[in-house]
Write an enzyme that holds these catalytic residues in place. Structure first.
Site, short mmCIF file in Angstrom:
data_model
loop_
_atom_site.label_atom_id
_atom_site.label_comp_id
_atom_site.label_asym_id
_atom_site.label_seq_id
_atom_site.Cartn_x
_atom_site.Cartn_y
_atom_site.Cartn_z
N ASN A 182 0.87 -1.17 0.00
CA ASN A 182 0.00 0.00 0.00
C ASN A 182 0.91 1.23 0.00
OD1 ASN A 182 -1.75 2.07 0.52
ND2 ASN A 182 -2.68 1.14 2.33
N GLU A 186 -8.07 -4.79 5.45
CA GLU A 186 -7.98 -4.60 4.01
C GLU A 186 -6.84 -5.43 3.41
OE1 GLU A 186 -8.34 -0.47 5.35
OE2 GLU A 186 -8.93 -0.05 3.29
N ASN A 218 -12.50 1.51 18.12
CA ASN A 218 -11.87 1.80 19.41
C ASN A 218 -12.53 2.87 20.27
OD1 ASN A 218 -9.47 0.07 19.19
ND2 ASN A 218 -9.05 1.37 17.41
N ARG A 260 -2.74 -2.26 -3.28
CA ARG A 260 -3.92 -1.42 -3.09
C ARG A 260 -3.83 -0.28 -4.11
NH1 ARG A 260 -4.88 3.53 0.88
NH2 ARG A 260 -7.06 3.81 0.40
N GLY A 263 -14.21 3.74 14.75
CA GLY A 263 -15.32 2.77 14.86
C GLY A 263 -14.98 1.56 15.70
N GLY A 266 -10.30 2.99 12.80
CA GLY A 266 -9.70 3.32 14.10
C GLY A 266 -10.71 3.85 15.11
N ARG A 314 -10.58 16.33 6.64
CA ARG A 314 -11.47 16.67 5.52
C ARG A 314 -12.86 16.98 6.08
NH1 ARG A 314 -10.48 11.17 2.91
NH2 ARG A 314 -8.23 11.22 2.73
N ASP A 338 -6.92 14.02 15.67
CA ASP A 338 -6.92 12.71 16.32
C ASP A 338 -8.08 12.60 17.32
OD1 ASP A 338 -6.21 10.56 18.20
OD2 ASP A 338 -4.32 10.54 17.09
N LEU A 367 -14.93 4.47 10.10
CA LEU A 367 -14.58 5.73 10.77
C LEU A 367 -13.12 5.66 11.19
CD1 LEU A 367 -17.79 6.00 13.03
CD2 LEU A 367 -17.47 6.85 10.69
N GLY A 368 -12.24 6.22 10.37
CA GLY A 368 -10.81 6.24 10.70
C GLY A 368 -10.33 7.66 10.52
N ASN A 369 -9.12 7.85 9.96
CA ASN A 369 -8.72 9.20 9.58
C ASN A 369 -9.61 9.69 8.45
OD1 ASN A 369 -6.68 10.41 11.09
ND2 ASN A 369 -5.24 8.86 10.36
P1 ADP Z 1 -6.54 5.42 8.74
O1 ADP Z 1 -7.83 5.90 8.16
O2 ADP Z 1 -5.39 6.36 8.50
O3 ADP Z 1 -6.24 3.97 8.49
P2 ADP Z 1 -7.28 4.58 11.39
O4 ADP Z 1 -8.34 3.68 10.88
O5 ADP Z 1 -6.15 3.99 12.12
O6 ADP Z 1 -6.73 5.56 10.31
O7 ADP Z 1 -8.01 5.62 12.38
C1 ADP Z 1 -7.35 6.67 12.99
C2 ADP Z 1 -8.33 7.36 13.92
O8 ADP Z 1 -8.75 6.42 14.94
C3 ADP Z 1 -7.72 8.55 14.66
O9 ADP Z 1 -8.65 9.62 14.70
C4 ADP Z 1 -7.50 8.00 16.05
O10 ADP Z 1 -7.57 9.00 17.01
C5 ADP Z 1 -8.71 7.08 16.18
N1 ADP Z 1 -8.52 6.17 17.31
C6 ADP Z 1 -7.63 5.16 17.44
N2 ADP Z 1 -7.74 4.62 18.68
C7 ADP Z 1 -8.70 5.30 19.33
C8 ADP Z 1 -9.28 5.24 20.64
N3 ADP Z 1 -8.87 4.35 21.53
N4 ADP Z 1 -10.27 6.12 20.94
C9 ADP Z 1 -10.67 7.03 20.05
N5 ADP Z 1 -10.18 7.14 18.81
C10 ADP Z 1 -9.21 6.30 18.46
#
Ligand code: ADP
Length: 415
Positions: free
Chosen positions: A7, A396, A345, A99, A343, A341, A250, A292, A218-220
């Protein structure tokens, strides 16, 4: 088969080696043998390499480009010190899965890369100027270093969404703009939405025809997907990954007139406005603090920071709106799946999203929700919740490895 999954981003290279084959896919017995990340390619690169369950090894090294970065990875993985199980020479790498972000209308499924495919990916550069060139660098580097004899497969972020009907993918602008320039919604994160929808089917024991769910990555980057009868019916990202949900940097949905206003009032160039919308907006833009979510939750809880709370509120409200829209579009759903990340955590965010939707049959179980994080998979809805709620960590890389094997073995894709 040992599959090297790559990737490549503009200055990064992420990889995994996964051993898998048609029978391991059937038995869910794929094995991750190594993984790593190289960041800041082009200057003093930061390198993290990890074989099997060994501790990660971190180092720094000047790496000029993606070819140099991949060369470093390959040399490491075949060296005896690396201790990657079963990898002793280049001949032990049997295929490469890449990817690729944008496949536009050319690529509706994963394909073995040949010169025509490379040209097709190059043709999509107009639509994904930030992503496809980096993905191509990975492809060129792998061809050069591993030779043409090793099959390489492209797995596209867009292809899962190729089932969207015109009613979902057309923008309501003059139709000629679609005909002339293919301006339409494509959707992204398809590999993730497809993977979690497959896992949902296994967990809920559903067949494809009966898979009617909303998946929330729900990640970055963040996107929602309405999956009807197992296929993508609609998704929140559009021509580019800028549309839809609020993300780390974004802003998601916006009135396009904002662009003209910024152009005049701030005397910004189009490139600057593009950077503002892609890199300075979203959670970062509203909070003025960080992109973050972990830090925003801490700021909101510990310091009652008004703008951190506002960023979280707007983030959750936007997800809620998409859930409502997709439930209407699909005439209801059996489940909502959280991944990425945030969704996976952030129980408080999942709770905020679901709160107030009980009248739609969405009832979150506080205890079950609080207990699911850190890569755990399971249900977080109350036993009687009409719409089931799941947390399913995405993978993925695994899906890319499996698609690579299926393409090389010429086996049909069942999910
Ligand atoms: P990407 O889209 O770059 O792959 P990730 O799926 O790793 O990113 O998601 C990153 C996001 O997940 C960041 O906003 C990070 O703060 C959030 N995150 C990771 N762990 C936690 C947690 N324990 N509580 C809240 N948010 C978290």
């Amino acid at each position: 088969m040992n599959v090297l999954v790559l990737n490549c981003g503009s200055s990064s290279l992420k990889f995994q080696i996964i051993e898998t084959d048609l029978d391991s896919i059937e038995k869910n017995a794929d094995q991750q043998k190594a993984k790593g990340l190289i960041e800041r390619i082009g200057s003093q690169a930061l390198i993290t390499l990890q074989a099997a369950d060994n501790p990660p090894i971190k180092s720094a090294l000047a790496l000029r480009d993606h070819r140099a970065a991949l060369d470093h990875v390959v040399r490491w993985m075949i060296s005896p010190e690396a201790q990657v199980p079963g990898i002793r020479s280049l001949a032990d790498i049997h295929a490469v899965g890449h990817r690729v972000v944008h496949g536009a209308e050319h690529f509706k499924k994963s394909v073995i890369i040949d010169d025509n495919v490379v040209r097709g990916i190059e043709d999509c550069i107009d639509l994904a100027p930030l992503h496809n060139p980096s993905n191509l660098k990975g492809i060129y580097a792998a061809r050069e270093l591993l030779g043409h004899g090793i099959p390489q497969v492209a797995v596209f972020d867009t292809s899962f969404h190729s089932t969207m009907p015109e009613t979902s993918y057309l923008y309501a602008i003059p139709y000629q703009m679609y005909r002339r320039h293919k301006i339409r919604r494509y959707g992204f994160h398809g590999t993730s939405h497809r993977y979690v929808s497959f896992r949902y089917r296994q967990l809920a024991e559903k067949d494809l025809e009966n898979t009617n769910i909303i998946t929330l990555h729900l990640g970055n980057g963040c996107s929602a997907c309405a999956i009807k009868r197992g296929s993508s019916l609609d998704t929140s990202m559009g021509l580019t990954p800028l549309e839809g949900l609020v993300m780390g940097t974004r802003g998601g949905d916006i009135d396009p007139s904002v662009i003209e206003l910024l152009y005049h009032k701030e005397a910004m160039s189009l490139a600057e406005i593009d950077a503002l919308l892609n890199k300075q907006s979203g959670l970062l833009g509203i909070s003025g603090l960080t992109n973050d979510m972990r830090d925003l939750i801490a700021e909101a809880q510990e310091h009652d920071d008004r703008r951190a709370k506002l960023a979280i509120d707007i983030f959750c409200l936007r997800v809620k709106k998409y859930i409502g829209a997709y439930l209407a579009e699909m005439s209801g759903a059996d489940a909502i799946v959280f991944t990425g990340g945030i969704g996976e955590n952030a129980p408080p965010i999942r709770e905020r999203i679901c709160r107030g939707l009980e009248w739609l049959g969405i009832e979150i179980d506080e205890q079950a929700n609080a207990a699911l994080f850190g890569g755990k998979e399971g249900e977080i809805g109350k036993p009687g919740s009409r719409v089931k709620l799941f947390v399913i960590p995405t993978n993925e890389e695994l899906l890319i490895a499996r698609d690579t094997v299926r393409s090389v073995r010429n086996a049909p894709r069942r999910w």
